[in-house]
Design an enzyme around this catalytic site. Structure first.
Site, PDB file in Angstrom:
ATOM      1  N   LYS A  33      19.159 -39.493 -48.275  1.00  0.00           N
ATOM      2  CA  LYS A  33      20.518 -39.952 -48.610  1.00  0.00           C
ATOM      3  C   LYS A  33      21.554 -38.864 -48.299  1.00  0.00           C
ATOM      4  O   LYS A  33      22.569 -39.127 -47.658  1.00  0.00           O
ATOM      5  CB  LYS A  33      20.611 -40.327 -50.111  1.00  0.00           C
ATOM      6  CG  LYS A  33      19.619 -41.415 -50.520  1.00  0.00           C
ATOM      7  CD  LYS A  33      19.739 -41.771 -51.994  1.00  0.00           C
ATOM      8  CE  LYS A  33      19.363 -40.642 -52.945  1.00  0.00           C
ATOM      9  NZ  LYS A  33      17.944 -40.219 -52.887  1.00  0.00           N
TER      10      LYS A  33
ATOM     11  N   ARG B 143      22.569 -45.804 -59.978  1.00  0.00           N
ATOM     12  CA  ARG B 143      21.119 -45.658 -60.119  1.00  0.00           C
ATOM     13  C   ARG B 143      20.553 -46.557 -61.193  1.00  0.00           C
ATOM     14  O   ARG B 143      19.347 -46.537 -61.424  1.00  0.00           O
ATOM     15  CB  ARG B 143      20.809 -44.221 -60.520  1.00  0.00           C
ATOM     16  CG  ARG B 143      20.420 -43.314 -59.364  1.00  0.00           C
ATOM     17  CD  ARG B 143      20.377 -41.915 -59.931  1.00  0.00           C
ATOM     18  NE  ARG B 143      19.369 -41.114 -59.359  1.00  0.00           N
ATOM     19  CZ  ARG B 143      19.597 -40.183 -58.449  1.00  0.00           C
ATOM     20  NH1 ARG B 143      20.794 -39.992 -57.964  1.00  0.00           N
ATOM     21  NH2 ARG B 143      18.610 -39.445 -58.013  1.00  0.00           N
TER      22      ARG B 143
ATOM     23  N   ARG C 194      12.302 -28.689 -48.376  1.00  0.00           N
ATOM     24  CA  ARG C 194      13.772 -28.743 -48.340  1.00  0.00           C
ATOM     25  C   ARG C 194      14.386 -27.420 -48.794  1.00  0.00           C
ATOM     26  O   ARG C 194      13.948 -26.800 -49.757  1.00  0.00           O
ATOM     27  CB  ARG C 194      14.261 -29.865 -49.258  1.00  0.00           C
ATOM     28  CG  ARG C 194      15.769 -29.787 -49.508  1.00  0.00           C
ATOM     29  CD  ARG C 194      16.326 -31.027 -50.102  1.00  0.00           C
ATOM     30  NE  ARG C 194      15.804 -31.326 -51.411  1.00  0.00           N
ATOM     31  CZ  ARG C 194      16.113 -32.428 -52.080  1.00  0.00           C
ATOM     32  NH1 ARG C 194      16.905 -33.336 -51.536  1.00  0.00           N
ATOM     33  NH2 ARG C 194      15.612 -32.634 -53.271  1.00  0.00           N
TER      34      ARG C 194
ATOM     35  N   ARG D  31      15.345 -26.328 -54.643  1.00  0.00           N
ATOM     36  CA  ARG D  31      15.761 -26.922 -55.917  1.00  0.00           C
ATOM     37  C   ARG D  31      14.633 -26.873 -56.929  1.00  0.00           C
ATOM     38  O   ARG D  31      13.485 -27.149 -56.593  1.00  0.00           O
ATOM     39  CB  ARG D  31      16.204 -28.372 -55.684  1.00  0.00           C
ATOM     40  CG  ARG D  31      17.679 -28.484 -55.387  1.00  0.00           C
ATOM     41  CD  ARG D  31      18.119 -29.848 -54.954  1.00  0.00           C
ATOM     42  NE  ARG D  31      17.664 -30.960 -55.769  1.00  0.00           N
ATOM     43  CZ  ARG D  31      17.989 -32.225 -55.518  1.00  0.00           C
ATOM     44  NH1 ARG D  31      18.779 -32.510 -54.487  1.00  0.00           N
ATOM     45  NH2 ARG D  31      17.536 -33.195 -56.272  1.00  0.00           N
TER      46      ARG D  31
ATOM     47  N   ARG E  67      10.326 -38.010 -60.893  1.00  0.00           N
ATOM     48  CA  ARG E  67      11.560 -38.590 -60.324  1.00  0.00           C
ATOM     49  C   ARG E  67      11.240 -39.886 -59.571  1.00  0.00           C
ATOM     50  O   ARG E  67      12.011 -40.841 -59.605  1.00  0.00           O
ATOM     51  CB  ARG E  67      12.236 -37.577 -59.392  1.00  0.00           C
ATOM     52  CG  ARG E  67      12.934 -36.456 -60.171  1.00  0.00           C
ATOM     53  CD  ARG E  67      13.233 -35.246 -59.293  1.00  0.00           C
ATOM     54  NE  ARG E  67      14.085 -35.516 -58.179  1.00  0.00           N
ATOM     55  CZ  ARG E  67      14.118 -34.787 -57.047  1.00  0.00           C
ATOM     56  NH1 ARG E  67      13.318 -33.729 -56.931  1.00  0.00           N
ATOM     57  NH2 ARG E  67      14.921 -35.094 -56.073  1.00  0.00           N
TER      58      ARG E  67
END
Ligand code: AP5
Length: 218
Positions: free
Chosen positions: A14, A86, A125, A158, A169
């Site tokens: 996203k 969400r 990431r 992160r 998640r």
């Protein structure tokens, strides 16, 4: 002017696609995850309230999120919502906020991807905490490892990208966010995007779904 919403599980891309759309088509990005991380870094009351939820990988309560988004909604530029809404309650609140401002219904795109690809994307990431720009050590590497191409700042990983938090998640996504696919499909404003392909191919499919012009190569 049509606003757009990017839905999809953690790691679907996203943020990556939002950046492409904003750079090429002038959308203004409202990324609730990035905004919350800014509040946490700044030590605001909202940041303090959100902290424990985010560390666990749970959703921050709807009323805090909707109030935060409402404060961001100004101006005439079309908006790209990244990671919001969400929950069904957030989606209904967004419809009401847009309607009260005389904006049409936002178009929704869901980035669909096989779960087996997500873990590799999240574990590899690297993010610029100042600008939110994301890289991937294999799929979208910076020119110099650990350094942002744009501002030369350090890249970090992160804390919610640890494997156990990632799994939580994903479960939260299935339980609380996946129902939005039906919410938007039932009002005829959902496009499904195959997000398991390379970044440029996904961008092309999104561009076509939003009826945006092909970018000039000149
Ligand atoms: P948030 O920051 O929104 O995280 P998320 O939704 O879990 O999404 P991610 O940022 O992890 O993934 P992404 O889809 O943006 O993927 P990316 O482009 O980075 O939310 C964090 C937390 O904040 C939540 O857990 C919650 O606590 C809270 N929160 C936020 N919004 C909320 C809300 N509305 N309500 C309540 N709570 C909220 O890509 C991932 C990696 O893959 C990158 O390294 C990238 O380079 C790479 N990549 C991307 N696309 C491709 C591709 N096509 N091929 C190969 N690699 C790719």
């Amino acid at each position: 002017m049509t606003d757009a919403i990017l839905l999809g599980p953690p790691g679907a891309g996203k943020g990556t696609q939002a950046r492409v759309l904003c750079n090429r088509y002038g959308y203004r990005q409202i990324a609730t995850g990035d905004l919350l991380r800014e509040h946490r870094a700044g030590g605001t009351d909202l940041g303090k309230s959100a902290d424990a939820y985010m560390q666990r990988g749970d959703l921050v309560p709807d009323e805090l999120i909707v109030r935060m988004v409402e404060r961001e909604l100004s101006g005439d530029r079309r908006v790209l919502f990244d990671g919001f809404p969400r929950t069904i309650a957030q989606a209904e609140a967004l419809d009401a906020l847009l309607s009260a401002r005389g904006r049409g219904d936002a178009a929704a795109l869901v980035l669909e991807i096989d779960r087996s690809l997500l873990e590799e994307r999240l574990i590899g990431r690297w993010t610029n905490p100042r600008t939110g720009r994301v890289y991937h050590e294999k799929f979208a590497p910076p020119r110099v490892a650990g350094i942002d191409d744009d501002d030369g700042g350090p890249l970090v990983q992160r804390e919610d990208d640890r494997p156990d938090t990632v799994r939580h998640r994903l479960a939260v996504y299935e339980a609380q966010t996946r129902p939005l696919v039906d919410y938007y499909a039932s009002s005829g404003r959902l496009a499904k995007i195959d997000a398991g392909r390379p970044i440029d191919s996904v961008s092309k499919e999104i561009r076509e779904a939003l009826h945006l012009a092909e970018p000039s190569t000149a």
